[in-house]
Design a protein around this motif. Structure first.
Motif, PDB file in Angstrom:
ATOM      1  N   ALA A 118      -1.145  22.484  54.101  1.00  0.00           N
ATOM      2  CA  ALA A 118      -1.420  22.299  52.675  1.00  0.00           C
ATOM      3  C   ALA A 118      -2.039  23.548  52.068  1.00  0.00           C
ATOM      4  O   ALA A 118      -1.668  23.971  50.964  1.00  0.00           O
ATOM      5  CB  ALA A 118      -2.351  21.098  52.485  1.00  0.00           C
ATOM      6  N   THR A 122      -0.736  26.152  48.868  1.00  0.00           N
ATOM      7  CA  THR A 122      -1.472  26.000  47.611  1.00  0.00           C
ATOM      8  C   THR A 122      -2.301  27.231  47.279  1.00  0.00           C
ATOM      9  O   THR A 122      -2.353  27.645  46.119  1.00  0.00           O
ATOM     10  CB  THR A 122      -2.396  24.765  47.654  1.00  0.00           C
ATOM     11  OG1 THR A 122      -3.220  24.814  48.825  1.00  0.00           O
ATOM     12  CG2 THR A 122      -1.590  23.482  47.650  1.00  0.00           C
ATOM     13  N   LEU A 380       8.038  22.012  51.894  1.00  0.00           N
ATOM     14  CA  LEU A 380       6.763  22.009  51.175  1.00  0.00           C
ATOM     15  C   LEU A 380       6.771  22.910  49.950  1.00  0.00           C
ATOM     16  O   LEU A 380       5.920  22.770  49.073  1.00  0.00           O
ATOM     17  CB  LEU A 380       5.634  22.436  52.119  1.00  0.00           C
ATOM     18  CG  LEU A 380       5.407  21.524  53.334  1.00  0.00           C
ATOM     19  CD1 LEU A 380       4.360  22.116  54.266  1.00  0.00           C
ATOM     20  CD2 LEU A 380       4.990  20.126  52.898  1.00  0.00           C
ATOM     21  N   MET A 388       0.629  17.893  47.636  1.00  0.00           N
ATOM     22  CA  MET A 388       0.705  18.760  48.802  1.00  0.00           C
ATOM     23  C   MET A 388      -0.091  18.219  49.993  1.00  0.00           C
ATOM     24  O   MET A 388       0.379  18.256  51.135  1.00  0.00           O
ATOM     25  CB  MET A 388       0.217  20.163  48.439  1.00  0.00           C
ATOM     26  CG  MET A 388       0.423  21.185  49.531  1.00  0.00           C
ATOM     27  SD  MET A 388       2.165  21.433  49.934  1.00  0.00           S
ATOM     28  CE  MET A 388       2.727  22.270  48.441  1.00  0.00           C
TER      29      MET A 388
END
Length: 508
Positions: A118, A122, A380, A388
């Motif tokens: 994640a 991000t 992703l 996410m």
């Protein structure tokens, strides 16, 4: 990107490496642990099973926990708990203590793995993903591959206790680094008031029961065993309740909405298949070398280390290619390469060792990296930021479930096909078979020259040869099945769409 965030991410990557490595680090040293704890053969398998069951429950749960606690507190708490559990494993004096601490170790280790994926998608801008994606892909594939090697060296050179003590010092550093450096997001503690406790119970029953069934089923004739049958029922009930809670709750502990993104859904399916190939061959190579070649844990580790080296050196190549070619084409090449690596093993004989296995292993390692990087980016890279954390947990869960399902199918197939091949070979070896009689006479003469019962000993040796050949043929059947699976899925890579170049990245 500030240096602080880069260092924080590297700390997280190392924590993930520890968590994934510990899945397989005990696999080559179970005999030493069994002797040290005076455990039975049935009990010792739970040293690995308890870790897997607990981890597979935590991985999808981590998405909700990361939103509630923030990445900083979740990762630091997971790393601290994992380190403490590792120390407790090393100090265990009974098998019951070991199983308890291994389960705690797996549960807390599972909290670190999705957080890294994640964070990679991000905090980093899209222009940096071709650097970070190979890094996390390398760790996710390299750690379980070299686990038996590292474990074999530690237990051989020191003792089995160091399989766990080796985590303590790095674990403390990871905990401190995570706590003081991670600043990617903020906690949302009010989510605790809406925590779905019944959903957690159902999730544990579903995934924990499924992992138990897949681990124990192949060796216990599946539903013929009352415990496997009971846990199958628990799994089905847990599955129904888990999906019902996830689809009807305003704030479910597992958010399934990420699957509405077609790229994520296909990427998760590919992650499932990669789990089969990753964990399946990490299991098959050592099993062949132990059963057929009679290698010890150190020799096995030295032989299978080639795959890890291939992954390590091909990671930069995968990152380079990811920025310069269509990710779907790259994924197709990776799948074809993996299929070719397993196809090469269909010519296996009982005499194969390092020299014959080196090329398939190198090709497998390179192909895994060529698959992992584009799958990460395609699955992703198109998810919105608010999906996410939950999506990362589901994506990693699919890889672990793929490994569990793959191992169950592989074990069942090895057993059933070995029995089938043995019966067919035995039928062909009759007193009218000239070659069989020639070999029997040679073996009988050799045994008689040493003062042994030649006829009886020759028949026993022939039965052993037939059984060994049947087992080798069952390995070939599994490798053929894996070749067809990866070859057949290669074209499915073209169904995905490239991630938008402006998606995500650099968030606060």
């Amino acid at each position: 990107m500030s240096p602080r965030r880069v260092i924080a991410f590297l700390v997280m990557v190392f924590g993930m490496f520890m968590a994934i490595l510990d899945i397989q680090i005990v696999s080559a040293s179970l005999a030493e642990i069994q002797a040290g704890l005076a455990a039975s053969p049935d009990e010792i398998s739970w040293v690995q099973t308890s870790y897997l069951i607990a981890e597979v429950v935590m991985i999808p749960l981590s998405g909700f926990l990361a939103r509630m606690m923030s990445t900083r507190y979740l990762f630091a708490a997971s790393a601290a708990g994992f380190t403490i559990a590792s120390f407790l494993c090393a100090t265990s004096t009974t098998i019951e203590e070991m199983i308890l601490w291994r389960a705690l170790q797996g549960f807390l280790g599972g909290g670190m793995i999705p957080s890294v994926f994640a964070a990679a998608f991000t905090i980093f801008p899209p222009s940096r993903r071709n650097v970070v994606s190979p890094m996390i892909g390398l760790i996710a594939t390299l750690a379980p591959t070299i686990g038996p090697t590292v474990g074999g060296y530690l237990s051989h050179a020191l003792s089995w206790h160091w399989l766990f003590l080796v985590n303590v010092a790095p674990g403390i550093l990871v905990t401190l680094g995570a706590f003081f450096l991670i600043d990617f997001d903020r906690p949302h503690w009010k989510l605790f008031e809406r925590f779905d406790w019944w959903g957690l119970v159902a999730l544990a029953a579903f995934l924990g029961g499924l992992e138990y069934v897949l681990e124990e089923g192949p060796g216990n004739d599946w539903l013929a065993d009352p415990h496997v049958a009971l846990f199958t029922a628990i799994t089905l009930v847990g599955c129904v309740v888990s999906f019902w809670r996830a689809l009807t709750r305003e704030e479910p502990i597992v958010d399934l909405s990420a699957f509405t993104d077609m790229n994520f859904a296909l990427g998760s399916a590919f992650s499932f298949v990669l789990g089969i190939g990753l964990y399946g061959l990490t299991y098959l190579y050592p099993l062949y070398l132990a059963q057929i070649r009679g290698f010890d844990s150190l020799m096995i580790g030295e032989t299978v280390f080639v795959s890890g080296l291939a992954m390590f050196f091909s990671a930069p190549l995968a990152g380079f290619l990811a920025g310069r070619m269509d990710l779907r084409l790259m994924l197709l090449i990776g799948f074809v390469g993996f299929a070719l690596s397993t196809w090469m093993l269909t010519g296996m004989t009982a005499d194969w060792d390092f020299n014959e296995l080196v090329v398939p292993q190198v090709l497998r390692g390179m192909s895994l990296m060529l698959c992992m990087v584009p799958v990460n980016n395609l699955a992703l890279g198109t998810l919105p930021r608010d999906k996410m954390k939950g999506g990362s947990g589901l994506y990693n869960l699919m890889r672990n479930l793929g490994g569990a399902v793959g191992l169950a199918v592989i074990n069942t197939m090895l057993s059933d096909r070995a029995d089938l091949h043995y019966d067919r070979l035995r039928e062909a070896i009759t007193w009218t078979n000239a070659e069989a009689l020639r070999q029997l006479n040679l073996m009988a003469g050799n045994l008689s020259a040493h003062g042994l019962d030649g006829q009886l000993g020759a028949i026993s040796q022939m039965a052993g040869r037939v059984r060994q050949q049947a087992v080798v043929m069952s390995f070939i059947d599994v490798f053929l099945l894996l070749s067809l699976l990866f070859g057949g899925l290669a074209l499915a890579a073209l169904l995905m769409r490239p991630p938008a170049k402006a998606v995500g990245g650099g968030g606060h």
